[in-house]
Design a protein around this motif. Structure first.
Motif, PDB file in Angstrom:
ATOM      1  N   LEU A   2       0.815  -1.218   0.000  1.00 12.31           N
ATOM      2  CA  LEU A   2       0.000   0.000   0.000  1.00 12.31           C
ATOM      3  C   LEU A   2       0.850   1.271   0.000  1.00 12.31           C
ATOM      4  O   LEU A   2       0.819   2.059   0.955  1.00 12.31           O
ATOM      5  CB  LEU A   2      -0.963  -0.009   1.194  1.00 12.31           C
ATOM      6  N   GLN A   3       1.569   1.498  -1.056  1.00  7.53           N
ATOM      7  CA  GLN A   3       2.439   2.666  -1.180  1.00  7.53           C
ATOM      8  C   GLN A   3       1.653   3.962  -0.983  1.00  7.53           C
ATOM      9  O   GLN A   3       2.104   4.871  -0.304  1.00  7.53           O
ATOM     10  CB  GLN A   3       3.131   2.645  -2.550  1.00  7.53           C
ATOM     11  N   ARG A   4       0.483   4.044  -1.572  1.00  7.27           N
ATOM     12  CA  ARG A   4      -0.313   5.279  -1.509  1.00  7.27           C
ATOM     13  C   ARG A   4      -0.674   5.633  -0.069  1.00  7.27           C
ATOM     14  O   ARG A   4      -0.774   6.802   0.280  1.00  7.27           O
ATOM     15  CB  ARG A   4      -1.570   5.134  -2.341  1.00  7.27           C
ATOM     16  N   TRP A   5      -0.898   4.636   0.771  1.00  7.16           N
ATOM     17  CA  TRP A   5      -1.316   4.863   2.157  1.00  7.16           C
ATOM     18  C   TRP A   5      -0.201   4.571   3.143  1.00  7.16           C
ATOM     19  O   TRP A   5      -0.463   4.291   4.312  1.00  7.16           O
ATOM     20  CB  TRP A   5      -2.544   4.005   2.473  1.00  7.16           C
ATOM     21  N   ARG A   6       1.043   4.648   2.689  1.00  6.31           N
ATOM     22  CA  ARG A   6       2.170   4.248   3.530  1.00  6.31           C
ATOM     23  C   ARG A   6       2.253   5.050   4.834  1.00  6.31           C
ATOM     24  O   ARG A   6       2.631   4.509   5.864  1.00  6.31           O
ATOM     25  CB  ARG A   6       3.483   4.301   2.767  1.00  6.31           C
ATOM     26  N   VAL A   7       1.893   6.338   4.815  1.00 10.93           N
ATOM     27  CA  VAL A   7       1.967   7.147   6.036  1.00 10.93           C
ATOM     28  C   VAL A   7       0.967   6.629   7.068  1.00 10.93           C
ATOM     29  O   VAL A   7       1.317   6.418   8.230  1.00 10.93           O
ATOM     30  CB  VAL A   7       1.745   8.643   5.716  1.00 10.93           C
ATOM     31  N   ALA A   8      -0.275   6.391   6.652  1.00 12.39           N
ATOM     32  CA  ALA A   8      -1.284   5.851   7.577  1.00 12.39           C
ATOM     33  C   ALA A   8      -0.884   4.462   8.061  1.00 12.39           C
ATOM     34  O   ALA A   8      -1.049   4.138   9.249  1.00 12.39           O
ATOM     35  CB  ALA A   8      -2.648   5.806   6.898  1.00 12.39           C
ATOM     36  N   VAL A   9      -0.341   3.666   7.163  1.00  8.16           N
ATOM     37  CA  VAL A   9       0.117   2.325   7.550  1.00  8.16           C
ATOM     38  C   VAL A   9       1.257   2.442   8.554  1.00  8.16           C
ATOM     39  O   VAL A   9       1.322   1.695   9.533  1.00  8.16           O
ATOM     40  CB  VAL A   9       0.536   1.504   6.308  1.00  8.16           C
ATOM     41  N   GLY A  10       2.152   3.398   8.339  1.00  6.90           N
ATOM     42  CA  GLY A  10       3.263   3.602   9.272  1.00  6.90           C
ATOM     43  C   GLY A  10       2.785   3.909  10.678  1.00  6.90           C
ATOM     44  O   GLY A  10       3.287   3.346  11.659  1.00  6.90           O
ATOM     45  N   TRP A  11       1.813   4.812  10.792  1.00  5.19           N
ATOM     46  CA  TRP A  11       1.260   5.124  12.111  1.00  5.19           C
ATOM     47  C   TRP A  11       0.564   3.911  12.718  1.00  5.19           C
ATOM     48  O   TRP A  11       0.652   3.671  13.930  1.00  5.19           O
ATOM     49  CB  TRP A  11       0.294   6.311  12.023  1.00  5.19           C
ATOM     50  N   THR A  12      -0.114   3.127  11.893  1.00  7.38           N
ATOM     51  CA  THR A  12      -0.817   1.938  12.385  1.00  7.38           C
ATOM     52  C   THR A  12       0.173   0.890  12.889  1.00  7.38           C
ATOM     53  O   THR A  12      -0.020   0.300  13.954  1.00  7.38           O
ATOM     54  CB  THR A  12      -1.714   1.351  11.283  1.00  7.38           C
ATOM     55  N   VAL A  13       1.247   0.671  12.134  1.00  8.60           N
ATOM     56  CA  VAL A  13       2.270  -0.294  12.551  1.00  8.60           C
ATOM     57  C   VAL A  13       2.940   0.181  13.848  1.00  8.60           C
ATOM     58  O   VAL A  13       3.152  -0.608  14.774  1.00  8.60           O
ATOM     59  CB  VAL A  13       3.308  -0.517  11.427  1.00  8.60           C
ATOM     60  N   ALA A  14       3.252   1.470  13.913  1.00  7.85           N
ATOM     61  CA  ALA A  14       3.859   2.014  15.136  1.00  7.85           C
ATOM     62  C   ALA A  14       2.917   1.811  16.325  1.00  7.85           C
ATOM     63  O   ALA A  14       3.358   1.409  17.414  1.00  7.85           O
ATOM     64  CB  ALA A  14       4.186   3.492  14.945  1.00  7.85           C
ATOM     65  N   ALA A  15       1.629   2.070  16.124  1.00  8.15           N
ATOM     66  CA  ALA A  15       0.648   1.877  17.205  1.00  8.15           C
ATOM     67  C   ALA A  15       0.576   0.406  17.622  1.00  8.15           C
ATOM     68  O   ALA A  15       0.443   0.098  18.817  1.00  8.15           O
ATOM     69  CB  ALA A  15      -0.724   2.379  16.759  1.00  8.15           C
ATOM     70  N   PHE A  16       0.674  -0.498  16.654  1.00 10.04           N
ATOM     71  CA  PHE A  16       0.669  -1.927  16.971  1.00 10.04           C
ATOM     72  C   PHE A  16       1.862  -2.280  17.862  1.00 10.04           C
ATOM     73  O   PHE A  16       1.708  -2.986  18.869  1.00 10.04           O
ATOM     74  CB  PHE A  16       0.704  -2.752  15.677  1.00 10.04           C
ATOM     75  N   PHE A  17       3.049  -1.765  17.504  1.00 14.25           N
ATOM     76  CA  PHE A  17       4.236  -2.049  18.314  1.00 14.25           C
ATOM     77  C   PHE A  17       4.095  -1.477  19.729  1.00 14.25           C
ATOM     78  O   PHE A  17       4.559  -2.078  20.695  1.00 14.25           O
ATOM     79  CB  PHE A  17       5.503  -1.517  17.647  1.00 14.25           C
ATOM     80  N   VAL A  18       3.448  -0.338  19.856  1.00 15.96           N
ATOM     81  CA  VAL A  18       3.199   0.237  21.178  1.00 15.96           C
ATOM     82  C   VAL A  18       2.191  -0.625  21.934  1.00 15.96           C
ATOM     83  O   VAL A  18       2.352  -0.886  23.133  1.00 15.96           O
ATOM     84  CB  VAL A  18       2.703   1.700  21.057  1.00 15.96           C
ATOM     85  N   ALA A  19       1.160  -1.104  21.236  1.00 14.34           N
ATOM     86  CA  ALA A  19       0.110  -1.903  21.873  1.00 14.34           C
ATOM     87  C   ALA A  19       0.630  -3.225  22.429  1.00 14.34           C
ATOM     88  O   ALA A  19       0.133  -3.697  23.463  1.00 14.34           O
ATOM     89  CB  ALA A  19      -1.026  -2.163  20.881  1.00 14.34           C
TER      90      ALA A  19
END
Length: 158
Positions: free
Chosen positions: A78-95
């Protein structure tokens, strides 16, 4: 294009290659981790689920494995949504960080983490995974850029 615009485009292209490689590597890492949750490391991951989680440990492992596979695929595709995916992945690692803390505090041996040192090293790397997700997807850069635009300030040189 002006010479300055060409120079900026060339600089951005050079910078995007390490980010792309970092994003693909993180995506591959998450895919492998997710697959291992569902297959060959399932029991090891079950042992890491804290006792205070009010769900069946196998269900937690399956759900987190599906989440990791989904996030890994999103990072890769999902290159187009990479920024949103980045925040989601970061949130997952925090969770999932409280589970890693629980493993350290309760001295749970699992997944090759059989000493306080190895469990402590894992804890130290968790924030690096958050930073990796934000850097490789450009999420941190996009956030900083939006803050500069809102304040009317000129962004610093990258």
């Amino acid at each position: 294009m002006t010479p300055d615009q060409l120079s900026e485009a060339a600089t951005n292209a050079r910078r995007s290659v390490p980010r792309l490689l970092g994003r693909l590597a993180l995506g591959g890492f998450l895919l492998l981790a997710g697959i291992s949750h569902l297959t060959f490391n399932r029991e090891a991951f079950q042992a890491q689920v804290p006792s205070w989680v009010p769900l069946d440990s196998d269900l937690v492992v399956v759900l987190s494995g599906i989440a990791e596979i989904t996030l890994g695929l999103a990072l890769v595709a999902l290159q187009r949504w990479r920024v949103a995916v980045g925040w989601t992945v970061a949130a997952f690692f925090v969770a999932i960080f409280p589970g890693n803390i629980s493993q350290f505090v309760s001295a749970t041996d699992s997944f090759g983490l059989n000493s306080d040192l190895s469990r402590g090293i894992r804890l130290a790397f968790q924030p690096l995974l958050v930073l990796w997700a934000l850097w490789s997807t450009g999420a941190w850069r996009a956030w900083r850029g939006s803050r500069h635009r809102e304040s009317g300030a000129t962004p610093r040189a990258k």
